[in-house]
Design a protein around this motif. Structure first.
Motif, PDB file in Angstrom:
ATOM      1  N   ASN A  36      19.496   2.586   0.651  1.00  0.00           N
ATOM      2  CA  ASN A  36      19.945   2.630   1.945  1.00  0.00           C
ATOM      3  C   ASN A  36      20.129   3.868   2.467  1.00  0.00           C
TER       4      ASN A  36
ATOM      5  N   LEU B  38      23.911   4.713   4.030  1.00  0.00           N
ATOM      6  CA  LEU B  38      25.097   4.986   3.181  1.00  0.00           C
ATOM      7  C   LEU B  38      25.676   6.231   3.026  1.00  0.00           C
TER       8      LEU B  38
ATOM      9  N   GLU C 173      27.428  -0.117   0.818  1.00  0.00           N
ATOM     10  CA  GLU C 173      26.597  -0.935   1.581  1.00  0.00           C
ATOM     11  C   GLU C 173      27.243  -2.063   2.082  1.00  0.00           C
ATOM     12  N   TRP C 174      27.914  -2.924   1.569  1.00  0.00           N
ATOM     13  CA  TRP C 174      28.560  -4.042   1.946  1.00  0.00           C
ATOM     14  C   TRP C 174      29.529  -3.646   3.007  1.00  0.00           C
TER      15      TRP C 174
ATOM     16  N   CYS D  14      29.444  -1.166   5.091  1.00  0.00           N
ATOM     17  CA  CYS D  14      28.568  -0.715   6.475  1.00  0.00           C
ATOM     18  C   CYS D  14      28.267  -1.989   7.379  1.00  0.00           C
ATOM     19  N   GLU D  15      27.826  -2.984   6.525  1.00  0.00           N
ATOM     20  CA  GLU D  15      27.619  -4.407   7.432  1.00  0.00           C
ATOM     21  C   GLU D  15      28.964  -5.158   7.903  1.00  0.00           C
TER      22      GLU D  15
END
Length: 219
Positions: free
Chosen positions: A5, A8, A58-59, A61-62
């Motif tokens: 990703n 990141l 990653e989590w 960022c969302e």
């Protein structure tokens, strides 16, 4: 390590991994653990730390509302991420860390979160009732859940594990709130948008936030 990703932040991933490494080293010394034996080699331990760091970033960022934060993100992670992970699970179990562990770790870090139905983080949001003649002064949408095999629902608060195996999957309840703060249960929903739409039918013009924020109490 090459990130799949591109969004990141390498600095955040690095500080997550460093914090987790340091926390595990400290725990190993206190509990007479051998990280090399637990992870079939120190190199594998470092790979696990990087995997968890990248997964959490990653989590985040969302789900994390960075604009609501005062702390510098990598510094916060460096100071607290490792300890938060070991509050979630033991050193030995870190190899099983997955996306379902991220919401609990995020709340241990007291992060402001963007509510999404799939994330199952606890929501508690109120809106003023625009109907002056109504018995209710406010409308409230709150996450509730019950223990497996039980019919007694209870509020789910910030910091409660959204994926606690002892509980049934959470749902959203719409309540009417009177002037004394007493609540009356109206209806249950699986989706926030459906709860908002139903409240709008009962009280045209009621304004719930389109993208509600989940925060620790007092923050």
């Amino acid at each position: 390590m090459i990130f799949k990703n591109d969004s990141l932040d390498p600095a955040a991933v690095f500080t997550c991994a460093t914090s987790l490494r340091d926390a595990c080293d400290q725990s190993a010394k206190l509990n007479n653990l051998n990280l090399s034996e637990l992870f079939q080699g120190v190199d594998q331990f470092y790979r696990e730390a990087m995997r968890i760091a990248a997964l959490f970033e990653e989590w985040a960022c969302e789900h994390v509302l960075f604009e609501e934060m005062c702390e510098v993100w990598p510094y916060l992670l460096e100071d607290k991420f490792g300890a938060a992970c070991l509050q979630r699970m033991s050193v030995e179990d870190l190899k099983y860390f997955d996306a379902e562990d991220c919401p609990d770790v995020a709340m241990k870090l007291l992060l402001p979160l963007h509510y999404q139905d799939a994330s199952r983080v606890p929501l508690d949001v109120m809106a003023i009732n625009p109907i002056p003649a109504s018995h209710f002064t406010h409308w409230r949408i709150q996450t509730i859940r019950c223990l497996s095999g039980d019919d007694n629902f209870e509020p789910m608060a910030y910091g409660d594990d959204p994926f606690d195996a002892e509980y049934e999957p959470s749902i959203l309840a719409l309540y009417g709130v009177d002037a004394e703060g007493l609540v009356e249960h109206i209806k249950d929903f699986d989706r926030y948008a459906d709860a908002v739409a139903f409240a709008g039918k009962l009280a045209p013009g009621v304004e719930f936030p389109e993208e509600p924020v989940v925060k620790a109490q007092g923050s």
